[in-house]
Design a protein around this motif. Structure first.
Motif, mmCIF file in Angstrom:
data_model
loop_
_atom_site.group_PDB
_atom_site.id
_atom_site.type_symbol
_atom_site.label_atom_id
_atom_site.label_comp_id
_atom_site.label_asym_id
_atom_site.label_seq_id
_atom_site.Cartn_x
_atom_site.Cartn_y
_atom_site.Cartn_z
ATOM 1 N N LEU A 5 36.535 59.605 42.848
ATOM 2 C CA LEU A 5 36.171 58.203 43.056
ATOM 3 C C LEU A 5 34.739 58.116 43.573
ATOM 4 N N LYS A 6 33.930 57.339 42.886
ATOM 5 C CA LYS A 6 32.550 57.111 43.318
ATOM 6 C C LYS A 6 32.273 55.616 43.308
ATOM 7 N N VAL A 7 31.872 55.079 44.455
ATOM 8 C CA VAL A 7 31.470 53.670 44.521
ATOM 9 C C VAL A 7 29.955 53.613 44.657
ATOM 10 N N SER A 8 29.350 52.693 43.937
ATOM 11 C CA SER A 8 27.887 52.625 43.886
ATOM 12 C C SER A 8 27.409 51.204 44.118
ATOM 13 N N GLY A 16 30.094 32.718 51.246
ATOM 14 C CA GLY A 16 28.704 32.871 51.637
ATOM 15 C C GLY A 16 28.447 33.909 52.714
ATOM 16 N N LYS A 17 29.504 34.527 53.262
ATOM 17 C CA LYS A 17 29.337 35.554 54.290
ATOM 18 C C LYS A 17 29.399 36.929 53.650
ATOM 19 N N LEU A 18 28.339 37.721 53.821
ATOM 20 C CA LEU A 18 28.261 39.048 53.237
ATOM 21 C C LEU A 18 29.149 40.013 54.018
ATOM 22 N N VAL A 19 30.077 40.645 53.320
ATOM 23 C CA VAL A 19 31.009 41.585 53.942
ATOM 24 C C VAL A 19 30.620 43.031 53.632
ATOM 25 N N LEU A 20 30.291 43.297 52.373
ATOM 26 C CA LEU A 20 29.835 44.616 51.953
ATOM 27 C C LEU A 20 28.448 44.480 51.347
ATOM 28 N N LYS A 21 27.550 45.389 51.700
ATOM 29 C CA LYS A 21 26.173 45.317 51.228
ATOM 30 C C LYS A 21 25.722 46.683 50.722
ATOM 31 N N ASP A 22 25.515 46.792 49.403
ATOM 32 C CA ASP A 22 25.024 48.034 48.800
ATOM 33 C C ASP A 22 25.798 49.241 49.333
ATOM 34 N N CYS A 23 27.101 49.152 49.294
ATOM 35 C CA CYS A 23 27.984 50.166 49.872
ATOM 36 C C CYS A 23 28.233 51.262 48.844
ATOM 37 N N SER A 24 27.910 52.499 49.190
ATOM 38 C CA SER A 24 28.036 53.608 48.248
ATOM 39 C C SER A 24 28.656 54.827 48.923
ATOM 40 N N TYR A 25 29.509 55.534 48.171
ATOM 41 C CA TYR A 25 30.049 56.802 48.652
ATOM 42 C C TYR A 25 30.787 57.486 47.504
ATOM 43 N N CYS A 26 30.827 58.817 47.550
ATOM 44 C CA CYS A 26 31.563 59.586 46.549
ATOM 45 C C CYS A 26 32.671 60.369 47.238
ATOM 46 N N PHE A 27 33.907 60.081 46.876
ATOM 47 C CA PHE A 27 35.072 60.800 47.379
ATOM 48 C C PHE A 27 35.410 61.863 46.333
ATOM 49 N N ASP A 28 34.847 63.040 46.513
ATOM 50 C CA ASP A 28 34.908 64.038 45.448
ATOM 51 C C ASP A 28 35.654 65.298 45.836
ATOM 52 N N MET A 29 36.452 65.234 46.894
ATOM 53 C CA MET A 29 37.224 66.396 47.291
ATOM 54 C C MET A 29 38.560 65.934 47.840
ATOM 55 N N GLY A 30 39.439 66.890 48.111
ATOM 56 C CA GLY A 30 40.730 66.550 48.673
ATOM 57 C C GLY A 30 40.629 66.281 50.163
ATOM 58 N N GLY A 31 41.799 66.251 50.820
ATOM 59 C CA GLY A 31 41.814 66.036 52.254
ATOM 60 C C GLY A 31 41.905 64.572 52.619
ATOM 61 N N LEU A 53 42.159 45.988 43.252
ATOM 62 C CA LEU A 53 42.839 44.732 43.535
ATOM 63 C C LEU A 53 41.854 43.574 43.667
ATOM 64 N N GLU A 54 40.576 43.888 43.868
ATOM 65 C CA GLU A 54 39.515 42.891 43.899
ATOM 66 C C GLU A 54 38.315 43.424 43.136
ATOM 67 N N GLU A 55 37.481 42.508 42.666
ATOM 68 C CA GLU A 55 36.245 42.903 42.011
ATOM 69 C C GLU A 55 35.071 42.691 42.958
ATOM 70 N N PRO A 56 34.098 43.613 42.943
ATOM 71 C CA PRO A 56 32.892 43.395 43.744
ATOM 72 C C PRO A 56 32.022 42.320 43.110
ATOM 73 N N ASP A 57 31.164 41.707 43.903
ATOM 74 C CA ASP A 57 30.180 40.781 43.338
ATOM 75 C C ASP A 57 29.137 41.544 42.541
ATOM 76 N N ARG A 58 28.772 42.707 43.075
ATOM 77 C CA ARG A 58 27.812 43.591 42.404
ATOM 78 C C ARG A 58 28.236 45.030 42.645
ATOM 79 N N GLY A 59 27.744 45.924 41.809
ATOM 80 C CA GLY A 59 28.030 47.342 41.970
ATOM 81 C C GLY A 59 29.163 47.809 41.078
ATOM 82 N N GLU A 60 29.499 49.080 41.223
ATOM 83 C CA GLU A 60 30.501 49.689 40.357
ATOM 84 C C GLU A 60 31.462 50.566 41.137
ATOM 85 N N VAL A 61 32.691 50.636 40.638
ATOM 86 C CA VAL A 61 33.660 51.624 41.070
ATOM 87 C C VAL A 61 33.868 52.562 39.897
#
Length: 229
Positions: A5-8, A16-31, A53-61
């Motif tokens: 899983l990689k979020v970009s 109008g309230k920003l909750v997530l902003k340019d949030c990125s991370y790669c979950f590329d291992m177990g644990g 379950l939801e779509e981002p306004d911008r970015g990719e999963v």
């Protein structure tokens, strides 16, 4: 085959309230990954987007299937696309357990069996898998009891049982011990630790001591971004 899983650059606003902003991370291992943050920091929103379950306004999963060789066949879910959200096969490979799960007015066994029945498994396999999972989460003795009579901690364990019986490749847990007593918290933490060799687990919590007990990697949510602790 396993999922990466990689979020970009995920961004999300509500009214109008920003909750997530340019949030990125790669979950590329177990644990176990534990996502820390104060209430209202966007942890649950992030998990819901990752779980499709939801779509981002911008970015990719990005979900990538990884076999014995290099990652291949990338599957991309973005803010302007619902293609992956409609991919039933992918959605069946991941699952999210929310606090305050919905319980069916039937037995504990039937609650756990539901996801297997809609997948068309045979009765004997359903029985074997459900019984094995109920034993794993400590609810085997409640097998024939109406699920609505369980305590809040037992209901949370039931929710985890319903999730893991379908053998997800990535398991999301949103505040899995919220409003749960000490005894059930200890049982749930044991379940989580025992599960980490089976599939990657991504958990949200605001309890630092719990994060330290469980995590292989601790992440923090701050100003809508994820960083390593």
């Amino acid at each position: 085959m396993s999922l990466v899983l990689k979020v970009s650059n995920i961004s999300k606003s509500y009214n109008g309230k920003l909750v997530l902003k340019d949030c990125s991370y790669c979950f590329d291992m177990g644990g176990i990954y534990v996502l820390m943050g104060a209430n209202g920091s966007g942890k649950s929103t992030f998990l819901r987007i990752c779980a499709l379950l939801e779509e981002p306004d911008r970015g990719e999963v990005n979900y990538l299937s990884r076999g014995k060789g290099s990652p291949k066949n990338p599957m991309i879910f973005g803010g302007n696309s619902s293609v992956i959200k409609k991919d039933i096969n992918l959605r069946r490979r991941i699952t999210l357990v929310l606090p305050g799960i919905g319980i069916f007015n039937t037995t504990v066994f039937n609650n756990v069996a539901y996801g297997l029945r809609i997948r068309g498994l045979k009765s004997r396999e359903i029985r074997d898998r459900v019984d094995r999972v109920l034993d794993f989460v400590g609810l085997a003795h409640k097998r024939n009891q109406n699920a609505l009579t369980l305590s809040s901690g037992e209901m949370q364990r039931l929710g985890i049982a319903r999730a893991i019986v379908i053998e997800p490749e990535i398991l999301f847990l949103d505040e899995p011990t919220a409003s749960v007593d000490k005894e059930n918290t200890e049982i749930i933490e044991r379940i989580i630790l025992d599960m980490k060799s089976v599939s990657p687990i991504i958990i949200t919590t605001h309890d630092m001591t719990q994060a330290e007990r469980l995590a292989d990697s601790i992440l923090t949510m701050s100003e809508g971004r994820i960083t390593r602790a």
